[in-house]
Design a protein around this motif. Structure first.
Motif, PDB file in Angstrom:
ATOM      1  N   UNK A 187     -16.169  10.342  -6.088  1.00 51.84           N
ATOM      2  CA  UNK A 187     -16.434   9.115  -5.336  1.00 51.84           C
ATOM      3  C   UNK A 187     -15.506   9.109  -4.131  1.00 51.84           C
ATOM      4  N   UNK A 188     -16.069   8.814  -2.978  1.00 48.16           N
ATOM      5  CA  UNK A 188     -15.285   8.700  -1.754  1.00 48.16           C
ATOM      6  C   UNK A 188     -14.872   7.243  -1.625  1.00 48.16           C
ATOM      7  N   UNK A 189     -13.567   7.004  -1.664  1.00 52.90           N
ATOM      8  CA  UNK A 189     -13.065   5.638  -1.781  1.00 52.90           C
ATOM      9  C   UNK A 189     -12.471   5.073  -0.495  1.00 52.90           C
ATOM     10  N   UNK A 190     -11.983   5.934   0.391  1.00 56.12           N
ATOM     11  CA  UNK A 190     -11.355   5.466   1.629  1.00 56.12           C
ATOM     12  C   UNK A 190     -11.392   6.593   2.650  1.00 56.12           C
ATOM     13  N   UNK A 191     -11.155   6.252   3.911  1.00 53.88           N
ATOM     14  CA  UNK A 191     -11.097   7.265   4.965  1.00 53.88           C
ATOM     15  C   UNK A 191      -9.851   8.123   4.783  1.00 53.88           C
ATOM     16  N   UNK A 192     -10.012   9.405   4.990  1.00 56.00           N
ATOM     17  CA  UNK A 192      -8.897  10.358   4.884  1.00 56.00           C
ATOM     18  C   UNK A 192      -8.265  10.512   6.259  1.00 56.00           C
ATOM     19  N   UNK A 193      -7.328   9.630   6.562  1.00 53.97           N
ATOM     20  CA  UNK A 193      -6.749   9.556   7.903  1.00 53.97           C
ATOM     21  C   UNK A 193      -5.506  10.412   8.099  1.00 53.97           C
ATOM     22  N   UNK A 194      -5.097  11.154   7.085  1.00 46.61           N
ATOM     23  CA  UNK A 194      -3.919  12.016   7.176  1.00 46.61           C
ATOM     24  C   UNK A 194      -4.079  13.182   6.231  1.00 46.61           C
ATOM     25  N   UNK A 195      -3.007  13.960   6.060  1.00 43.10           N
ATOM     26  CA  UNK A 195      -3.034  15.046   5.081  1.00 43.10           C
ATOM     27  C   UNK A 195      -3.402  14.467   3.717  1.00 43.10           C
ATOM     28  N   UNK A 196      -4.201  15.207   2.959  1.00 40.29           N
ATOM     29  CA  UNK A 196      -4.644  14.742   1.641  1.00 40.29           C
ATOM     30  C   UNK A 196      -4.061  15.659   0.571  1.00 40.29           C
ATOM     31  N   UNK A 197      -3.310  15.071  -0.353  1.00 43.23           N
ATOM     32  CA  UNK A 197      -2.801  15.828  -1.495  1.00 43.23           C
ATOM     33  C   UNK A 197      -3.835  15.730  -2.611  1.00 43.23           C
ATOM     34  N   UNK A 198      -4.387  16.872  -2.966  1.00 38.16           N
ATOM     35  CA  UNK A 198      -5.418  16.954  -3.994  1.00 38.16           C
ATOM     36  C   UNK A 198      -4.758  17.373  -5.301  1.00 38.16           C
ATOM     37  N   UNK A 199      -4.953  16.588  -6.343  1.00 42.37           N
ATOM     38  CA  UNK A 199      -4.352  16.918  -7.634  1.00 42.37           C
ATOM     39  C   UNK A 199      -5.420  17.021  -8.709  1.00 42.37           C
ATOM     40  N   UNK A 200      -5.125  17.855  -9.688  1.00 42.21           N
ATOM     41  CA  UNK A 200      -5.994  18.036 -10.847  1.00 42.21           C
ATOM     42  C   UNK A 200      -5.116  17.927 -12.082  1.00 42.21           C
ATOM     43  N   UNK A 201      -5.628  17.239 -13.121  1.00 39.77           N
ATOM     44  CA  UNK A 201      -4.836  17.033 -14.329  1.00 39.77           C
ATOM     45  C   UNK A 201      -5.709  17.098 -15.575  1.00 39.77           C
ATOM     46  N   UNK A 202      -5.121  17.632 -16.630  1.00 37.03           N
ATOM     47  CA  UNK A 202      -5.732  17.618 -17.957  1.00 37.03           C
ATOM     48  C   UNK A 202      -4.653  17.295 -18.968  1.00 37.03           C
ATOM     49  N   UNK A 203      -5.055  17.135 -20.211  1.00 39.47           N
ATOM     50  CA  UNK A 203      -4.139  16.983 -21.337  1.00 39.47           C
ATOM     51  C   UNK A 203      -4.219  18.262 -22.158  1.00 39.47           C
ATOM     52  N   UNK A 204      -3.116  18.711 -22.720  1.00 37.74           N
ATOM     53  CA  UNK A 204      -3.096  19.974 -23.452  1.00 37.74           C
ATOM     54  C   UNK A 204      -4.106  19.988 -24.603  1.00 37.74           C
ATOM     55  N   UNK A 205      -4.319  18.865 -25.244  1.00 40.35           N
ATOM     56  CA  UNK A 205      -5.261  18.809 -26.370  1.00 40.35           C
ATOM     57  C   UNK A 205      -6.675  19.237 -25.949  1.00 40.35           C
TER      58      UNK A 205
END
Length: 159
Positions: A105-123
Motif C-alpha cells: 500500500x502506498x501511504x504517503x509521498x516519498x519526498x526523501x531517501x526511503x529506508x526499506x526494511x523487511x522483518x520476520x520472526x524466527x518461528x
C-alpha cells in the motif's frame, strides 16, 4: 546458518573504515553484481541479519517520478532487496526460498531517501509452512511510512 551472501556481509562490515561505510558500499556493489537489476535504484544496504534487512533507496533523479518524488516501484525494488538480505541471513541450511508475490500500500509521498526494511520472526522459519510472509515497509528519515506491505516467499526443503 550462513549463506555466501551473509558471509560476505559479515566480512565486508568488519573493515575498520569510517564506521563500516566502506564495507557496506563494497557489499552493495557485490550484491548488485549478483542481482544486477537492483543496481538500477542505486541502493545502499545498511543492515543484514537474521529476521531483518534494510536498504536505503536514495532520492535521486534516476529514482524519481513525474512529480519529483521517489517512484513507488523504486521503493518496491528496495523492499525486495531488503527481503533478500533478510532471507539470505535467516534461511536454514536445509531450506531454500523464492519470492512468490508482493502486496503493498502506498501511504504517503516519498519526498526523501526511503529506508526499506523487511522483518520476520524466527518461528516462521522453523516451521514447515511453505508460505512465509515477510513484513516490509518504507520510511522517510522523519519516520513517515510511505509504503507498507508483505512479500510472500516459497520456503521449501533443499533436495
Amino acid at each position: 546458518m550462513t549463506t555466501q551472501l551473509h558471509a560476505l556481509w559479515k566480512s565486508a562490515n568488519s573493515l575498520p573504515v569510517i564506521g563500516g561505510l566502506l564495507g557496506k558500499r563494497i557489499f552493495t556493489v557485490a550484491f548488485s553484481i549478483k542481482a544486477p537489476y537492483f543496481a538500477s535504484i542505486a541502493p545502499r544496504v545498511v543492515d543484514m541479519r537474521p529476521n531483518h534487512g534494510a536498504v536505503v533507496v536514495p532520492n535521486r533523479r534516476r529514482n524519481r517520478n513525474h512529480i519529483g518524488t521517489v517512484h513507488a516501484i523504486a521503493v518496491c525494488n528496495g523492499l525486495e532487496m531488503a527481503m533478500g538480505c533478510l532471507a539470505e541471513a535467516t534461511v536454514p541450511d536445509n531450506k531454500r526460498w523464492l519470492p512468490k508475490g508482493m502486496e503493498v500500500s502506498y501511504l504517503a509521498k516519498s519526498t526523501g531517501d526511503v529506508t526499506c526494511t523487511a522483518e520476520t520472526d524466527q518461528a516462521q522459519w522453523d516451521g514447515d509452512d511453505r508460505d512465509l510472509p515477510v513484513r516490509v515497509r518504507g520510511e522517510l528519515a522523519d519516520g513517515t511510512v510511505v509504503v507498507e506491505g508483505t512479500i510472500h516467499l516459497w520456503v521449501t526443503p533443499k533436495k
